[in-house]
Design a protein around this motif. Structure first.
Motif, PDB file in Angstrom:
ATOM      1  N   GLU A  28       0.814  -1.215   0.000  1.00 27.10           N
ATOM      2  CA  GLU A  28       0.000   0.000   0.000  1.00 27.10           C
ATOM      3  C   GLU A  28       0.851   1.270   0.000  1.00 27.10           C
ATOM      4  N   GLU A  29       1.937   1.263   0.762  1.00 27.60           N
ATOM      5  CA  GLU A  29       2.752   2.477   0.897  1.00 27.60           C
ATOM      6  C   GLU A  29       3.447   2.855  -0.411  1.00 27.60           C
ATOM      7  N   ALA A  30       3.539   1.901  -1.365  1.00 26.65           N
ATOM      8  CA  ALA A  30       4.184   2.180  -2.649  1.00 26.65           C
ATOM      9  C   ALA A  30       3.162   2.322  -3.768  1.00 26.65           C
ATOM     10  N   SER A  31       1.898   2.539  -3.407  1.00 26.72           N
ATOM     11  CA  SER A  31       0.833   2.691  -4.398  1.00 26.72           C
ATOM     12  C   SER A  31       0.212   4.076  -4.265  1.00 26.72           C
ATOM     13  N   THR A  32      -0.229   4.623  -5.379  1.00 28.42           N
ATOM     14  CA  THR A  32      -0.846   5.949  -5.368  1.00 28.42           C
ATOM     15  C   THR A  32      -1.686   6.141  -6.618  1.00 28.42           C
TER      16      THR A  32
ATOM     17  N   GLY B 234      10.415   2.812   3.274  1.00 19.94           N
ATOM     18  CA  GLY B 234       9.309   2.109   3.901  1.00 19.94           C
ATOM     19  C   GLY B 234       9.683   0.740   4.429  1.00 19.94           C
ATOM     20  N   GLU B 235       8.670  -0.010   4.809  1.00 21.58           N
ATOM     21  CA  GLU B 235       8.868  -1.323   5.420  1.00 21.58           C
ATOM     22  C   GLU B 235       9.563  -2.296   4.475  1.00 21.58           C
TER      23      GLU B 235
END
Length: 463
Positions: free
Chosen positions: A179-183, A221-222
Motif C-alpha cells: 500500500e505504501e508504494a501505491s498511489t 518504507g517497510e
C-alpha cells in the motif's frame, strides 16, 4: 587564590589551584541560609536557626563538601581566566582531601588550543580552475523561463520525454499489495528520473488508458531494498507547448523589451554565479594550503567528542535501536568500525580547521558585529525552513549561540587573509580576488575606522 599551569602536551594542560579557606566565607553563608530553610530545629522558625545548630545537625564535613561542590565550577573558571588558559572541552577535576579550616586544593586537566606557527600569507599561492564562458547555462535559464510560461495540451499519442502525465501506481511483492508504494493521480514529467527506477522507461510509448508492469527495487518504507512488481497506468498525456523566443516573450517573462537584453542580463547573472563559485573554490584552496603548511596538534578528547556526537546523531534518528543501525550499515556495505573510522577522519579534519581558523582570528583580532551574527542566524533559519525567532530560541536552549558566533568569526578571519594570497588559474592567469575578499589595505582601513568609532563612542560615554 593561587593558580599555576603545567603543560602536559601541546593540546593539554593541568591547572593546580589552591583556594584559601577564608575565600569560601561567602559560599558558607549562602549554604547556611539555604540549609536553614530546609532543616527544622525545634524552637526556631524556618530560616532562623543559628549556623552552629545547623552544623551540629547536618555535620561540618557535609556542609564543607556541599560548599566546595557548589564553589568548584566558579573557582575553575577563575583559574582559567587568571592563567589565560585557552581551554576547550570539559575539564577532568581531581579534588584533594577536604579538611575544615584548611585551603582547598584541586587540579584540573583540560584540553587547550595549541600555539600554532602561522605562515606569512603573502608567501602562499593556490590554483583554481578558470571561469569559462557558459552559453549552455544561459540557454538552460532561457529554456527554464519558456517552460515556466509554457502551456500543457492533451495529446492522443504515446508519452515521450518531457511530457506531463497523470498516473496511477500499484506495487506488489509476491502477489501481495504494498500500500505504501501505491498511489493514484500522480503528476510526473516523463524523463525527470525523480521517482522510482524503471518508471520513465515504462512510460515511454504508453497512451492514456494503457498500463505496463515493471520490476523495481523499493527505496523506502517497510519493504525498502526489496524487489516489487509495479503497475503503472496512464490517465492522461500532455505535452508542453513553449512560447516563441521573441521580443514579446521577453516582455512577458522579464522587465526587458528584447530577447537580446534578456539574454545579456542572464549572461551577466551566470557570470556572477561563476565568479562566486570560483571565490568559494579560492577560499577552500587557501584553507587546504594552510592546513598543508601549518602543523595543528589535535586534542584527543575534543576529537573523540565529535566522533561520539556523530554516532549519537545517527542512533538518535533511529531511536537508539542498535539492530536497525546494524542493518543500515550492512545495507551500505560497511561496518561499525568503518563508520567510526570515517567519523574520526571527518572529526579530525573539522577540529584541525577550527583550531587553525581560531588562531588566525586571534592573530588578526577578528571581531564579529551583532549585525553579522544576526545575518548568519537568519540565513541558517531560512536554510532549515524555520521561523527566525523559533531558530534563535532553539539555539539559546541548546547553548549554541556561541558556536554560531565562533563559526562566523572563523569564516571572517579566513576571508580576511585571502587577499594576501597569490591566486592563479590553471591557465596561469592571475585571479583578482578583491571583488569578494577585498585587500589587506582595505582591511587595515576598516580596522582603523572601527577603532576610531570605538574611541569616539568611549569619549561620548565619558562625557
Amino acid at each position: 587564590m593561587k593558580s599555576t599551569v603545567e603543560q602536559l602536551s601541546p593540546t593539554r594542560v593541568k591547572l593546580n589551584v589552591e583556594v584559601p579557606f577564608e575565600e569560601l566565607s561567602g559560599d558558607f553563608d549562602r549554604a547556611y541560609k539555604a540549609l536553614a530553610q530546609q532543616v527544622r530545629i525545634p524552637g526556631f522558625r524556618p530560616g532562623k536557626a543559628p549556623a552552629k545548630l545547623i552544623e551540629a545537625r547536618v555535620g561540618r564535613d557535609s556542609i564543607l563538601a556541599q560548599v566546595v561542590n557548589d564553589a568548584l565550577p566558579g573557582k575553575y573558571s577563575q583559574a582559567v581566566a587568571e592563567t589565560e588558559t585557552k581551554a576547550i572541552g570539559q575539564p577532568e577535576i581531581d579534588l584533594e582531601e577536604l579538611k575544615y579550616g584548611e585551603s582547598i586544593s584541586f587540579t584540573a586537566e583540560v584540553d587547550v588550543r595549541p600555539e600554532l606557527e602561522l605562515p606569512d600569507y603573502s608567501t602562499l599561492s593556490v590554483e583554481v580552475d578558470p571561469i569559462a564562458d557558459d552559453e549552455d547555462a544561459v540557454d538552460e535559464q532561457i529554456e527554464g523561463l519558456r517552460a515556466r510560461f509554457g502551456t500543457l495540451t492533451g495529446v492522443d499519442r504515446g508519452a515521450q520525454d518531457g511530457d506531463m502525465v497523470s498516473i496511477d501506481l500499484a506495487a506488489s511483492i509476491d502477489g501481495e499489495p504494498v500500500e505504501e508504494a501505491s498511489t493514484e493521480g500522480l503528476s510526473h514529467e516523463v524523463g525527470a528520473g525523480d521517482l522510482i527506477d524503471g518508471l520513465d522507461e515504462a512510460l515511454v510509448g504508453l497512451k492514456a488508458g494503457e498500463s505496463k508492469v515493471f520490476t523495481t527495487t523499493l527505496v523506502a518504507g517497510e519493504h525498502a531494498d526489496e524487489e516489487a512488481d509495479v503497475t503503472v497506468t496512464v490517465n492522461s498525456v500532455k505535452e508542453r507547448e513553449l512560447p516563441e523566443l521573441d521580443d514579446e516573450f521577453a516582455q512577458m517573462a522579464s522587465e526587458f523589451d528584447t530577447v537580446d537584453e534578456l539574454r545579456e542580463s542572464l549572461a551577466e547573472r551566470v557570470a556572477q554565479s561563476k565568479k562566486m563559485e570560483q571565490a568559494n573554490k579560492v577560499r577552500d584552496a587557501v584553507l587546504d594550503e594552510l592546513l598543508a603548511k601549518v602543523e595543528v596538534p589535535l586534542p584527543e578528547n575534543v576529537v573523540q567528542a565529535e566522533v561520539d556526537n556523530s554516532l549519537e546523531q545517527v542512533l538518535h534518528s533511529i531511536g537508539h535501536d542498535e539492530a536497525i543501525f546494524a542493518q543500515l550499515l550492512e545495507a551500505q556495505g560497511t561496518t561499525r568500525e568503518a563508520f567510526e573510522a570515517d567519523a574520526r577522519e571527518t572529526a579530525e579534519k573539522s577540529v584541525r580547521q577550527q583550531l587553525l581558523l581560531d588562531a588566525i582570528a586571534e592573530q588578526q583580532d577578528t571581531e564579529v558585529s551583532q549585525d553579522e551574527l544576526t545575518q548568519q542566524i537568519l540565513f541558517s533559519a531560512q536554510r532549515y525552513g524555520m521561523a527566525p525567532q523559533e531558530f534563535i530560541q532553539q539555539l539559546t536552549q541548546a547553548n549554541q549561540v556561541g558556536a554560531v558566533y565562533a563559526d562566523v568569526r572563523r569564516n571572517k578571519a579566513l576571508l580576511g587573509i585571502v587577499g594576501e594570497v597569490t591566486v592563479t588559474d590553471t591557465d596561469g592567469n592571475a585571479v583578482d580576488t578583491t571583488e569578494f575578499f577585498g585587500t589587506a589595505d582595505e582591511d587595515d582601513a576598516d580596522a582603523d575606522a572601527t577603532a576610531e568609532d570605538k574611541g569616539a563612542d568611549d569619549k561620548s560615554s565619558d562625557a
